[in-house]
Design a protein around this motif. Structure first.
Motif, PDB file in Angstrom:
ATOM      1  N   LEU A 175       0.820  -1.206   0.000  1.00 34.14           N
ATOM      2  CA  LEU A 175       0.000   0.000   0.000  1.00 34.14           C
ATOM      3  C   LEU A 175       0.858   1.262   0.000  1.00 34.14           C
ATOM      4  N   ALA A 176       2.011   1.216   0.683  1.00 37.56           N
ATOM      5  CA  ALA A 176       2.916   2.376   0.686  1.00 37.56           C
ATOM      6  C   ALA A 176       3.489   2.623  -0.704  1.00 37.56           C
ATOM      7  N   ILE A 177       3.786   1.555  -1.442  1.00 36.83           N
ATOM      8  CA  ILE A 177       4.290   1.707  -2.813  1.00 36.83           C
ATOM      9  C   ILE A 177       3.221   2.327  -3.703  1.00 36.83           C
ATOM     10  N   ILE A 178       1.981   1.855  -3.568  1.00 37.77           N
ATOM     11  CA  ILE A 178       0.879   2.417  -4.366  1.00 37.77           C
ATOM     12  C   ILE A 178       0.702   3.903  -4.056  1.00 37.77           C
ATOM     13  N   ALA A 179       0.686   4.243  -2.762  1.00 41.58           N
ATOM     14  CA  ALA A 179       0.524   5.645  -2.363  1.00 41.58           C
ATOM     15  C   ALA A 179       1.679   6.497  -2.869  1.00 41.58           C
ATOM     16  N   THR A 180       2.895   5.950  -2.852  1.00 42.80           N
ATOM     17  CA  THR A 180       4.062   6.703  -3.301  1.00 42.80           C
ATOM     18  C   THR A 180       4.010   6.971  -4.797  1.00 42.80           C
ATOM     19  N   VAL A 181       3.633   5.968  -5.569  1.00 47.52           N
ATOM     20  CA  VAL A 181       3.532   6.146  -7.030  1.00 47.52           C
ATOM     21  C   VAL A 181       2.506   7.226  -7.361  1.00 47.52           C
ATOM     22  N   ILE A 182       1.358   7.184  -6.703  1.00 49.27           N
ATOM     23  CA  ILE A 182       0.323   8.198  -6.928  1.00 49.27           C
ATOM     24  C   ILE A 182       0.832   9.578  -6.520  1.00 49.27           C
ATOM     25  N   ASN A 183       1.514   9.632  -5.386  1.00 46.07           N
ATOM     26  CA  ASN A 183       2.036  10.912  -4.901  1.00 46.07           C
ATOM     27  C   ASN A 183       3.095  11.495  -5.831  1.00 46.07           C
ATOM     28  N   VAL A 184       3.966  10.649  -6.366  1.00 47.23           N
ATOM     29  CA  VAL A 184       4.993  11.137  -7.285  1.00 47.23           C
ATOM     30  C   VAL A 184       4.339  11.725  -8.533  1.00 47.23           C
ATOM     31  N   PHE A 185       3.338  11.040  -9.065  1.00 43.74           N
ATOM     32  CA  PHE A 185       2.661  11.509 -10.273  1.00 43.74           C
ATOM     33  C   PHE A 185       1.890  12.800 -10.007  1.00 43.74           C
TER      34      PHE A 185
END
Length: 271
Positions: free
Chosen positions: A64-74
């Motif tokens: 879930l942290a990876i998913i949140a990070t990818v969304i945040n970077v974009f």
């Protein structure tokens, strides 16, 4: 004043105070966690992290942290671009709101998500009517992680965009490059260090989030129970060794991420 600052005794005392402050507030608590995790022996530590509920909570947190990070970077890169490159009414207000997650208690952020997307809310009711569920499920955890880590990428990318020399873009356009090519060859490489550094900080912060997550997660083992909530449950169940064992996994990951960020920054300065 300058002569006082140059005095060796004052300098030694100042440095000692800073080091003592650092040791008491950071080093000793971290060492305490590592000590408690191995206090009953290495075998007990392996048994604690081998518990299916424990390692499933760690894996779920990582996912879930990876998913949140990818969304945040974009999204963070897009928002930083808009704040730097465009002028529009309310820009100053929007720029100040970026730091709101830093100012708010994370529990307040979780409550906001709960009231906005919960079963009794308008949006929550519409989503449930469509056959989806957000609160007390993984999507709510991702939203909570995105909320608390929202400013990291934006604030890391903004100064890089501000420092970008417009003449480089103009030269690329003059040489016949199209907009997409200019972005990929000139702008994106300049933003990349901020995107990577901000993304790593966001990921590290998302791993440890508790206040917002505990209010919106269902805390079902293997499905919605993340590491921070698991640690809290172990402490409440009078099992500090099990809590410390999972904690050092998160601590070690955070240390590795911070070390990597520092290495990238040092390499960037040298280049």
């Amino acid at each position: 004043m300058n002569s006082l600052l140059r005095h060796k005794g004052w300098t030694w005392g100042f440095r000692s105070t800073i080091l003592l402050y650092f040791v008491v507030l950071i080093v000793l608590p971290i060492l305490g966690v590592y000590y408690n995790s191995f206090s009953l022996g290495f075998g007990n530590f392996i048994e604690s992290i081998s518990d299916p509920i424990a390692w499933k909570s760690v894996l779920l947190t990582l996912k879930l942290a990876i998913i949140a990070t990818v969304i945040n970077v974009f999204l963070g890169t897009m928002i930083a671009w808009v704040l730097i490159r465009y002028k529009f009414p309310g820009k100053a207000l929007l720029n100040s709101l970026v730091d709101l997650p830093f100012a708010l208690p994370t529990a307040v952020g979780g409550l906001m998500i709960l009231l906005l997307l919960g079963p009794g809310s308008l949006i929550g009711g519409i989503v449930e009517a469509l056959g989806f569920e957000i609160v007390f499920h993984q999507p709510a955890i991702v939203i909570a992680m995105i909320f608390v880590t929202f400013p990291f990428v934006i604030r890391a990318v903004q100064p890089l965009l501000e420092e970008l020399d417009p003449s480089e873009e103009e030269a690329a356009y003059t040489m016949g490059a199209k907009g997409g090519r200019v972005f990929l060859r000139v702008i994106l490489p300049s933003m990349a260090p901020g995107m990577i550094g901000g993304g790593m900080l966001a990921f590290s912060r998302a791993l440890a989030e508790f206040g917002a997550v505990v209010l919106v997660a269902g805390n079902i083992p293997g499905r919605t129970l993340v590491s921070s909530v698991f640690i809290f449950g172990e402490v409440e169940s009078d099992n500090p060794v099990g809590a410390a064992a999972v904690s050092i996994i998160l601590l070690t990951l955070s240390f590795a991420i911070l070390w990597l960020i520092n290495m990238l920054q040092m390499r960037g300065r040298r280049s």
